[in-house]
Design an enzyme around this catalytic site. Structure first.
Site, PDB file in Angstrom:
ATOM      1  N   HIS A  94      73.258   7.094 -21.761  1.00  0.00           N
ATOM      2  CA  HIS A  94      73.417   8.534 -22.054  1.00  0.00           C
ATOM      3  C   HIS A  94      72.085   9.277 -22.050  1.00  0.00           C
ATOM      4  O   HIS A  94      72.051  10.483 -22.318  1.00  0.00           O
ATOM      5  CB  HIS A  94      74.107   8.735 -23.409  1.00  0.00           C
ATOM      6  CG  HIS A  94      75.502   8.203 -23.463  1.00  0.00           C
ATOM      7  ND1 HIS A  94      76.466   8.554 -22.540  1.00  0.00           N
ATOM      8  CD2 HIS A  94      76.116   7.327 -24.318  1.00  0.00           C
ATOM      9  CE1 HIS A  94      77.602   7.910 -22.830  1.00  0.00           C
ATOM     10  NE2 HIS A  94      77.411   7.158 -23.890  1.00  0.00           N
ATOM     11  N   ASP A 110      80.952   0.784 -18.935  1.00  0.00           N
ATOM     12  CA  ASP A 110      81.058   1.166 -20.347  1.00  0.00           C
ATOM     13  C   ASP A 110      82.270   2.086 -20.541  1.00  0.00           C
ATOM     14  O   ASP A 110      82.683   2.795 -19.622  1.00  0.00           O
ATOM     15  CB  ASP A 110      79.770   1.906 -20.741  1.00  0.00           C
ATOM     16  CG  ASP A 110      79.642   2.174 -22.229  1.00  0.00           C
ATOM     17  OD1 ASP A 110      78.909   1.423 -22.903  1.00  0.00           O
ATOM     18  OD2 ASP A 110      80.254   3.148 -22.727  1.00  0.00           O
ATOM     19  N   HIS A 128      82.318   4.798 -22.049  1.00  0.00           N
ATOM     20  CA  HIS A 128      81.888   6.190 -21.904  1.00  0.00           C
ATOM     21  C   HIS A 128      81.202   6.417 -20.551  1.00  0.00           C
ATOM     22  O   HIS A 128      80.524   5.522 -20.045  1.00  0.00           O
ATOM     23  CB  HIS A 128      80.903   6.551 -23.024  1.00  0.00           C
ATOM     24  CG  HIS A 128      81.437   6.323 -24.405  1.00  0.00           C
ATOM     25  ND1 HIS A 128      81.193   5.165 -25.124  1.00  0.00           N
ATOM     26  CD2 HIS A 128      82.214   7.108 -25.193  1.00  0.00           C
ATOM     27  CE1 HIS A 128      81.795   5.251 -26.304  1.00  0.00           C
ATOM     28  NE2 HIS A 128      82.426   6.407 -26.373  1.00  0.00           N
ATOM     29  N   ASP A 173      82.501  -1.686 -24.874  1.00  0.00           N
ATOM     30  CA  ASP A 173      83.323  -0.845 -25.754  1.00  0.00           C
ATOM     31  C   ASP A 173      84.631  -0.404 -25.101  1.00  0.00           C
ATOM     32  O   ASP A 173      85.438   0.282 -25.740  1.00  0.00           O
ATOM     33  CB  ASP A 173      82.537   0.367 -26.291  1.00  0.00           C
ATOM     34  CG  ASP A 173      81.690   1.052 -25.245  1.00  0.00           C
ATOM     35  OD1 ASP A 173      81.759   0.675 -24.062  1.00  0.00           O
ATOM     36  OD2 ASP A 173      80.954   1.986 -25.616  1.00  0.00           O
TER      37      ASP A 173
HETATM   38 ZN   LIG Z   1      79.919   3.472 -24.681  1.00  0.00          ZN
END
Ligand SMILES: [Zn+2]
Length: 342
Positions: free
Chosen positions: A158, A193, A195, A282
């Protein structure tokens, strides 16, 4: 395959973050490292300490002003009367203008996307060593190993060129890809991931030499909200070299593997010389974030499928939060991958 990790990566210990406006314990805990180390060992990986690689490989993907901010903001924050113990922003530019603030509070808002990346005394060193683990893994692959694993924590995907966010400070996957570029004309980054890898996308968005592909929970109702949609395809000479595959919430193994097959078609047509896997765990059905429903055997199949691409591969740890199966999920991925390539 070898795994890389340095003890200094444990020192960063963020206390809180805001979730739906409420202060919660920060889930990006040092204990993640213990679970992931156990998982890597169970997969048969020897754990090695990376060398100090200096600022060169980090400054290849981050701006000088941002790295200066990360290194010094904690000290500067302590000089503000009544300031919080950790650096946490409370104002952000809605749109960047040409102005760069001189104040610590202004710069925190400029360089931090959200409240999930508090900066403490230890953050800079932990983030640097995390990046150096990625550098060491990339150099290991460049020296001829078919694959290497970087136990990167804090995570990185991120983090943009000049913005921290979502538990991330230095973009380890981007650092690894840029190191690989010394030998490889084309590098693909595959981000699995939960996200969207918005920082990685941002860093390479206008470049045709690094293909960025991300599978993730659909951001229409999920972090990071403002990035990760299918129509984000790159810009300028990078147009067509960013590929997002948003998945419906709770998608399980079959849907994930199907999307992975679509990702592989794009990666094969790009014909990369090396691959970086941004390995978030995740997407697991039992992860505290609960966005997707990949199972432990599912991670093994994902690892196996990625290994079949047959590319020199740097595996960079991203997310994956405390739950009983965190280490097992890493073992499953690495064992699935290594069944072909270890
Ligand atoms: Zn993540």
């Amino acid at each position: 395959m070898k795994a890389f990790y340095a003890e200094e990566q444990k020192r960063h210990d963020p206390k809180a973050f805001l979730s739906s406006g409420a202060s919660q314990p920060n889930p990006e805990k040092p204990e993640r490292i213990e679970r992931l180390l156990a998982g890597a060992r169970s997969a048969g990986c020897p754990i090695e300490r990376p060398r100090d690689h200096g600022l060169g490989p980090v400054s290849a993907v981050h701006t000088p002003e941002y790295l200066d901010f990360l290194e010094h903001i904690f000290e500067r924050w302590q000089r503000i009367d009544g300031a919080s113990a950790e650096v946490i922003p409370n104002i952000h530019p809605i749109a960047r203008t040409g102005s760069y603030p001189a104040s610590a509070v202004g710069q925190a808002g400029y360089h931090m996307a959200d409240t999930a990346c508090p900066i403490s005394r230890e953050t800079w060193q932990s983030a640097l060593w995390s990046a150096w683990s990625a550098v060491e893994a990339a150099e290991t692959v460049m020296a001829g190993a078919p694959a290497a694993y970087a136990l990167c924590r804090p995570p990185g995907h991120h983090a943009f060129a000049d913005v921290a966010g979502g538990f991330c400070f230095i973009n380890n996957s981007a650092v690894a890809a840029q190191v690989l570029r010394k030998q490889a004309a084309r590098v693909a980054i595959l981000d699995v991931d939960l996200h969207h890898g918005n920082g990685t996308q941002g860093i390479f968005y206008a470049r045709p030499d690094v293909l960025t592909v991300s599978l993730h929970a659909d951001p229409v109702r999920f972090y990071p909200f403002f990035w990760g949609h299918a129509d984000e395809r790159g810009e300028g000479t990078g147009l067509g070299y960013n590929f997002n595959l948003p998945l419906p919430r709770k998608s399980a193994d079959a849907a994930f593997l199907e999307a992975l097959g679509v990702a592989f078609q794009r990666i094969r047509s790009f014909s990369p010389d090396a691959l970086v896997v941004a390995l978030g765990l995740d997407a697991f059905e039992g992860d505290p974030f609960g966005g997707l429903s990949v199972t432990t055997p599912g991670f093994s199949r994902i690892g196996e499928a990625i290994a079949k691409l047959g590319l020199p591969t740097v595996i960079v740890q991203e997310g994956g939060y405390l739950c009983d199966e965190l280490g097992d999920n890493l073992t499953a991925f690495l064992t699935g991958f290594g069944g072909k390539a270890r």
